[in-house]
Design a protein around this motif. Structure first.
Motif, PDB file in Angstrom:
ATOM      1  N   ARG A  27     -27.295  -8.045   2.668  1.00  0.00           N
ATOM      2  CA  ARG A  27     -28.694  -7.601   2.603  1.00  0.00           C
ATOM      3  C   ARG A  27     -29.472  -8.816   2.110  1.00  0.00           C
ATOM      4  O   ARG A  27     -29.216  -9.318   1.018  1.00  0.00           O
ATOM      5  N   ARG A  29     -32.611 -11.273   0.899  1.00  0.00           N
ATOM      6  CA  ARG A  29     -33.860 -11.268   0.137  1.00  0.00           C
ATOM      7  C   ARG A  29     -34.998 -11.595   1.112  1.00  0.00           C
ATOM      8  O   ARG A  29     -34.784 -12.281   2.112  1.00  0.00           O
ATOM      9  N   GLU A  30     -36.196 -11.138   0.790  1.00  0.00           N
ATOM     10  CA  GLU A  30     -37.340 -11.484   1.631  1.00  0.00           C
ATOM     11  C   GLU A  30     -37.564 -12.998   1.596  1.00  0.00           C
ATOM     12  O   GLU A  30     -37.764 -13.632   2.624  1.00  0.00           O
ATOM     13  N   LEU A  33     -34.376 -17.480  -3.176  1.00  0.00           N
ATOM     14  CA  LEU A  33     -34.691 -17.725  -4.592  1.00  0.00           C
ATOM     15  C   LEU A  33     -35.077 -19.168  -4.873  1.00  0.00           C
ATOM     16  O   LEU A  33     -35.786 -19.442  -5.839  1.00  0.00           O
ATOM     17  N   GLY A  39     -34.570 -15.316   2.864  1.00  0.00           N
ATOM     18  CA  GLY A  39     -33.186 -15.093   2.480  1.00  0.00           C
ATOM     19  C   GLY A  39     -32.241 -15.365   3.628  1.00  0.00           C
ATOM     20  O   GLY A  39     -31.160 -15.942   3.451  1.00  0.00           O
ATOM     21  N   THR A 112     -26.234 -16.892  -2.956  1.00  0.00           N
ATOM     22  CA  THR A 112     -26.946 -16.207  -4.032  1.00  0.00           C
ATOM     23  C   THR A 112     -28.455 -16.244  -3.800  1.00  0.00           C
ATOM     24  O   THR A 112     -29.142 -15.245  -4.010  1.00  0.00           O
ATOM     25  N   CYS A 115     -28.962 -13.770  -0.475  1.00  0.00           N
ATOM     26  CA  CYS A 115     -28.512 -12.376  -0.401  1.00  0.00           C
ATOM     27  C   CYS A 115     -28.895 -11.587  -1.646  1.00  0.00           C
ATOM     28  O   CYS A 115     -28.516 -11.955  -2.760  1.00  0.00           O
ATOM     29  N   ALA A 116     -29.601 -10.499  -1.430  1.00  0.00           N
ATOM     30  CA  ALA A 116     -29.863  -9.569  -2.522  1.00  0.00           C
ATOM     31  C   ALA A 116     -28.578  -8.818  -2.845  1.00  0.00           C
ATOM     32  O   ALA A 116     -28.300  -8.512  -3.997  1.00  0.00           O
ATOM     33  N   ASP A 117     -27.789  -8.544  -1.800  1.00  0.00           N
ATOM     34  CA  ASP A 117     -26.483  -7.910  -1.943  1.00  0.00           C
ATOM     35  C   ASP A 117     -25.546  -8.496  -0.910  1.00  0.00           C
ATOM     36  O   ASP A 117     -25.955  -8.757   0.235  1.00  0.00           O
TER      37      ASP A 117
END
Length: 133
Positions: A27, A29-30, A33, A39, A112, A115-117
């Motif tokens: 999943r 991230r928009e 980070l 993401g 990392t 990916c949020a998950d």
């Protein structure tokens, strides 16, 4: 999220010399980070670095795909963006890659950031139409 999430105990219970296909559920991230794109962009940087590491250990990327919809079951918690099936000739080869300094320092930060998950499920073949090396 990081290699600290590696289920060392669960992996240790598996036959270390048996082949394994890792089912990856991601999943994104928009935004990454690190601020460098989305993401998905960060995950593509991760993939570009890890595929050669997988191949160096005798593994191969079998299949990737965009998740489209939950077809059966609850949607809550089961919506993913991307899936990948990755073959390793042994469980030990997977552990060797995931615990290497190169993976931890060069690859995992991109995963990392992107990916949020990210869930990886170790599988043992019960049936396959495809011939895996």
């Amino acid at each position: 999220m990081g290699v600290d999430l590696l289920n060392v105990r669960g992996l240790a219970e598996l036959d270390q010399q048996a082949p394994v296909v890792m089912v990856n559920l991601m999943r994104f991230r928009e935004r990454s980070l690190d601020g460098d794109g989305s993401g998905r962009d960060a995950y593509l940087r991760y993939s570009a670095l890890t595929v050669p590491m997988i191949k160096a250990r005798g593994g191969t990327l079998l299949w990737t795909g965009e998740a489209q919809a939950v077809a059966l079951g609850l949607e809550a918690g089961n919506t993913w963006d991307y899936l990948a099936l990755v073959y390793y000739p042994t469980v030990a080869a997977f552990i060797n890659m995931m615990t290497s300094a190169e993976y931890e320092n060069r690859c995992d930060p991109h995963r990392t950031n992107g990916c949020a998950d990210h869930v990886i499920i170790a599988t043992r073949e019960a049936y396959s139409k495809f011939k895996i090396p």
